[in-house]
Design a protein around this motif. Structure first.
Motif, PDB file in Angstrom:
ATOM      1  N   MET A   4       0.890  -1.334  -0.149  1.00  2.97           N
ATOM      2  CA  MET A   4       0.066  -0.140   0.273  1.00  2.97           C
ATOM      3  C   MET A   4       0.520   1.371  -0.207  1.00  2.97           C
ATOM      4  SD  MET A   4      -3.301  -0.054  -0.125  1.00  2.97           S
ATOM      5  CE  MET A   4      -4.019  -1.647   0.315  1.00  2.97           C
ATOM      6  N   ASP A   5       1.813   1.029   0.771  1.00  2.00           N
ATOM      7  CA  ASP A   5       2.913   2.669   0.666  1.00  2.00           C
ATOM      8  C   ASP A   5       4.124   2.721  -0.040  1.00  2.00           C
ATOM      9  OD1 ASP A   5       3.918   0.683   1.890  1.00  2.00           O
ATOM     10  OD2 ASP A   5       5.429   1.591   3.564  1.00  2.00           O
ATOM     11  N   GLN A   6       4.280   1.415  -0.830  1.00  2.00           N
ATOM     12  CA  GLN A   6       4.832   0.922  -2.249  1.00  2.00           C
ATOM     13  C   GLN A   6       4.052   1.442  -3.454  1.00  2.00           C
ATOM     14  OE1 GLN A   6       8.062   0.316  -1.335  1.00  2.00           O
ATOM     15  NE2 GLN A   6       7.695   0.114   0.990  1.00  2.00           N
ATOM     16  N   VAL A   7       2.487   1.269  -3.561  1.00  2.00           N
ATOM     17  CA  VAL A   7       2.799   1.764  -4.755  1.00  2.00           C
ATOM     18  C   VAL A   7       1.242   1.840  -4.622  1.00  2.00           C
ATOM     19  CG1 VAL A   7       3.693  -0.254  -6.070  1.00  2.00           C
ATOM     20  CG2 VAL A   7       1.572  -0.646  -5.026  1.00  2.00           C
ATOM     21  N   GLU A   8       1.158   2.887  -6.398  1.00  2.00           N
ATOM     22  CA  GLU A   8      -0.066   3.449  -6.214  1.00  2.00           C
ATOM     23  C   GLU A   8      -1.081   2.377  -7.207  1.00  2.00           C
ATOM     24  OE1 GLU A   8      -2.247   6.784  -6.085  1.00  2.00           O
ATOM     25  OE2 GLU A   8       0.381   7.273  -5.812  1.00  2.00           O
ATOM     26  N   VAL A  13      -9.335  -0.382  -8.643  1.00  2.00           N
ATOM     27  CA  VAL A  13      -9.136  -0.788  -7.061  1.00  2.00           C
ATOM     28  C   VAL A  13      -8.954   0.248  -5.747  1.00  2.00           C
ATOM     29  CG1 VAL A  13      -7.459  -2.104  -6.120  1.00  2.00           C
ATOM     30  CG2 VAL A  13      -7.921  -2.201  -7.796  1.00  2.00           C
ATOM     31  N   LYS A  14      -8.500   1.365  -6.199  1.00  2.00           N
ATOM     32  CA  LYS A  14      -8.661   2.710  -5.508  1.00  2.00           C
ATOM     33  C   LYS A  14      -9.773   2.504  -5.062  1.00  2.00           C
ATOM     34  CE  LYS A  14      -6.797   6.514  -6.423  1.00  2.00           C
ATOM     35  NZ  LYS A  14      -5.873   7.750  -6.931  1.00  2.00           N
ATOM     36  N   GLU A 151      -8.582  10.372  -2.019  1.00  2.00           N
ATOM     37  CA  GLU A 151      -7.010  10.552  -1.622  1.00  2.00           C
ATOM     38  C   GLU A 151      -5.952   9.559  -2.301  1.00  2.00           C
ATOM     39  OE1 GLU A 151      -6.068  10.989   1.794  1.00  2.00           O
ATOM     40  OE2 GLU A 151      -6.836   8.904   3.132  1.00  2.00           O
ATOM     41  N   SER A 152      -5.108   9.404  -2.064  1.00  2.00           N
ATOM     42  CA  SER A 152      -3.942   8.632  -2.359  1.00  2.00           C
ATOM     43  C   SER A 152      -3.342   8.255  -1.044  1.00  2.00           C
ATOM     44  CB  SER A 152      -2.737   8.646  -3.298  1.00  2.00           C
ATOM     45  OG  SER A 152      -1.699   8.262  -3.635  1.00  2.00           O
ATOM     46  N   LEU A 153      -3.932   6.697  -1.022  1.00  2.00           N
ATOM     47  CA  LEU A 153      -3.092   5.834   0.169  1.00  2.00           C
ATOM     48  C   LEU A 153      -1.648   6.417   0.260  1.00  2.00           C
ATOM     49  CD1 LEU A 153      -4.788   4.375   2.867  1.00  2.00           C
ATOM     50  CD2 LEU A 153      -4.021   2.602   1.741  1.00  2.00           C
ATOM     51  N   LYS A 154      -1.146   6.325  -0.742  1.00  2.00           N
ATOM     52  CA  LYS A 154       0.099   5.877  -0.229  1.00  2.00           C
ATOM     53  C   LYS A 154       1.224   7.108  -0.401  1.00  2.00           C
ATOM     54  CE  LYS A 154       4.257   5.786  -3.409  1.00  2.00           C
ATOM     55  NZ  LYS A 154       4.748   6.562  -4.968  1.00  2.00           N
ATOM     56  N   GLU A 155       0.620   8.283  -0.537  1.00  2.00           N
ATOM     57  CA  GLU A 155       0.646   9.652  -0.250  1.00  2.00           C
ATOM     58  C   GLU A 155       0.671   9.693   1.426  1.00  2.00           C
ATOM     59  OE1 GLU A 155       1.810  12.276  -2.366  1.00  2.00           O
ATOM     60  OE2 GLU A 155       2.069  10.626  -4.115  1.00  2.00           O
ATOM     61  N   ARG A 156      -1.035   9.374   1.583  1.00  2.00           N
ATOM     62  CA  ARG A 156      -1.562   9.409   2.818  1.00  2.00           C
ATOM     63  C   ARG A 156      -0.212   9.007   3.669  1.00  2.00           C
ATOM     64  NH1 ARG A 156      -5.186  13.042   5.231  1.00  2.00           N
ATOM     65  NH2 ARG A 156      -4.860  12.360   7.744  1.00  2.00           N
TER      66      ARG A 156
END
Lengths: 188, 430
Positions: A4-8, A13-14, A151-156
């Protein structure tokens, strides 16, 4: 968190993933003063924010996604708020509920009141009022859900937060929460 | 049933309680008051612990419940500590009050923690807020209510709120604020100001002034008067000597048996009033002169036009002066033209001169705006001089007002009137 924190995530799916997250906000209420009563009113049958997927009274910060700071935060209490916030797992969100939590409110000149919870922890949504009505909290929650949807979980997880929302200042009080696909990539 | 309920009819009256405690404690009991239904017993600090012990253990008193304990800032006298006790058997309450030893610097009070366990945190809170140390307390540190490294004692009257230093309170702080001359400070709320009971403030201030009047009149007012006169004499030179009094009024009052001081003050007031009346009638055209004088070297027409346009007087005056100079030079040039017509002088010269004059006037405006004190000295009434004159006038008016007020106060006092006599009454008689 795995990938989750590696890829968008891919867009569809998002969308589904964020849709799931935004309707299961376990809410940890940090009730400090009269605003806490309004929070409780918002959680009970008349206003009932459980219908929005907010689950009140999480067992502890470790099980919570959303921290609602409602009431007057004093300098003495500030470390406790910070500590409990840090105990919450990412992704975590904060709603500052009421004038005292926003900026110190009527206790602007006090020797003991922190001038806003944002001096201690980052805030996502400010709900103004002294105290705000439960409807205002519902509106704040919906504004937050809109943000979670987009929002994007990766960014978060990487700690890149969007600017906080101030209800009534820079967003319309009635937000459009229609479940449309986010137009852009989501993250900004 | 009756055993369970508190029996007030069995309770000792305040007088009996005091008599009992006086019997046990002797002169440790300093005094007592019954205010708002609360019986307060004032105790010397040395008898504080014994009094609490007695209140608890004496079977006739049996104050078995410790209600609360707090501090009071007594300003110069230091700090007070008050303990409130309650008797569950008879349902009465007693306040014990003591003045801490050590004044404002190091207030210290005996602890009653060993009598009432509940006093522990109350004393710690009192320490937190007032800095009163409790002798015999297990430990007043660390601070209980504030953060542990907090500096200062928040409930002391001399504690400064930092936020208020940065931005002062946006309203009237006290209900009866007076300025240096004793006038009520009236604040007209502006948009954005905090709303306040302004009318109420004014009424309370008037009341306070009425109450404080008699003692103010006795010595201070006259002393002030004398000071003012002295300073006035210093300021104005021989313009208005302090001995100017209305002899007629003075003699009359002396004949009536008033003291010389009062008579002199009243006579002075009468003199001032007469003078003012004369000035109003046109006998003293000093102000009119001051008004007219500066219009000498300026173009009246331009001045009036600029004033009508809403320019400031200074700018209007300066521009008018420029216009005047321009006109004058134009006239001179015209004369020259007449004489030099045969020589064929260039006709544009006038315009140039006029423009130069205009420019110099503009420059002058700028200069005076920047530094009014350094206005060119060759001009007749410079801005600085004018300001000086205006200031003098204002000072004069203020002095006159203060004197009249003092004299009125004297009048009210001497006539045995109520001290609430308003200033307007005297004005009406005049």
């Amino acid at each position: 968190m795995g990938l989750m924190d590696q890829v968008e995530l891919p867009k569809p799916v998002k969308y589904v993933f964020n849709w799931g997250r935004k309707y299961s906000l376990w809410c940890f209420n940090f009730g400090l003063a009269c605003c806490a009563i309004e929070f409780i009113a918002a959680s009970t049958s008349r206003h009932d924010f459980i219908r929005h997927g907010v689950i009140p009274f999480a067992h502890g910060p470790r099980q919570a996604d959303l921290l609602v700071v409602s009431g007057t935060l004093t300098d003495k209490m500030a470390p406790a708020v910070k500590r409990l916030y840090e105990e919450m797992p990412e992704p975590k969100y904060v709603i500052s509920f009421g004038s005292c939590a926003n900026c110190g409110g009527p206790y602007w000149d006090s020797y003991s009141v922190t001038k806003g919870v944002d001096q201690v922890i980052p805030v996502d949504v400010y709900v103004p009022g002294c105290p705000p009505r439960p409807e205002a909290l519902l509106d704040g929650i919906i504004a937050l859900q809109d943000r979670i949807q987009k929002e994007s979980l990766k960014e978060r997880i990487a700690g890149r937060r969007l600017d906080p929302i101030t209800l009534g200042a820079d967003t319309p009080l009635v937000s459009d929460s229609s479940p449309a696909l986010p137009s852009g990539g989501g993250a900004t | 049933m009756t055993d369970v309920l508190a029996r007030k009819d069995r309770a000792l009256s305040p007088e009996e309680t005091e008599a009992l405690l006086r019997d046990r404690l002797g002169d440790q009991v300093v005094g007592s008051t019954v205010e708002f239904g609360t019986f307060t017993l004032h105790i010397a600090p040395s008898g504080w612990h014994a009094a609490a012990q007695l209140c608890r253990d004496e079977s006739l008193l049996a104050y078995d419940m410790f209600d609360c304990l707090f501090g009071i800032d007594a300003r110069e006298e230091g700090f007070d500590v008050v303990a409130v006790l309650y008797s569950t058997s008879v349902g009465t309450r007693i306040c014990l009050r003591t003045r801490c030893e050590g004044g404002r610097d190091a207030p210290v009070c005996p602890s009653i923690t060993d009598v009432y366990r509940g006093a522990d945190w109350m004393e710690r809170e009192t320490y937190d807020m007032f800095g009163i140390d409790f002798e015999g307390h297990p430990s007043v540190e660390p601070r209980l209510l504030t953060v542990e490294n907090f500096e200062g004692w928040p409930l002391r009257k001399d504690f400064h709120l930092t936020s208020r230093v940065a931005k002062s309170w946006p309203g009237v702080k006290e209900p009866a604020e007076l300025d240096d001359e004793g006038n009520v400070i009236e604040r007209i709320p502006e948009v954005g100001d905090a709303p306040g009971p302004y009318d109420l403030d004014k009424a309370m201030a008037e009341q306070a002034r009425a109450i404080n009047k008699p003692e103010l009149d006795e010595g201070d007012a006259d002393q002030d008067e004398a000071d003012k006169d002295a300073s006035a004499a210093k300021d104005d030179g021989d313009e208005r000597p302090a001995t100017e009094i209305d002899q007629e009024t003075f003699d009359k009052l002396i004949a009536e048996g008033k003291s010389e001081r009062i008579a002199r003050s009243k006579a002075k007031a009468a003199f001032m009033k007469k003078q003012k009346a004369a000035a109003a009638a046109g006998d003293a055209p000093a102000e009119a002169e001051a008004e007219d004088a500066p219009t000498d070297g300026i173009d009246k027409e331009t001045f009036d036009r600029l004033i009508a346009e809403g320019k400031s007087e200074r700018i209007a005056r300066s521009k008018a002066k420029a216009a005047f100079i321009k006109k004058q030079r134009a006239a001179e040039a015209a004369d020259a033209d007449d004489t030099d017509a045969a020589e064929g002088a260039p006709p544009d010269q006038d315009v140039e001169v006029a423009e130069q004059a205009d420019e110099s006037a503009d420059a002058e405006v700028e200069a005076t705006e920047e530094e009014p004190a350094k206005a060119p000295a060759d001009e007749e009434p410079t801005a600085a001089e004018k300001a000086e004159a205006r200031r003098k006038e204002q000072a004069e008016a203020r002095k006159r007002k203060a004197e009249e007020r003092a004299a009125e106060a004297e009048a009210g006092d001497a006539d045995g009137d109520e001290p609430t006599q308003g200033p307007d009454d005297e004005e009406g008689q005049a």
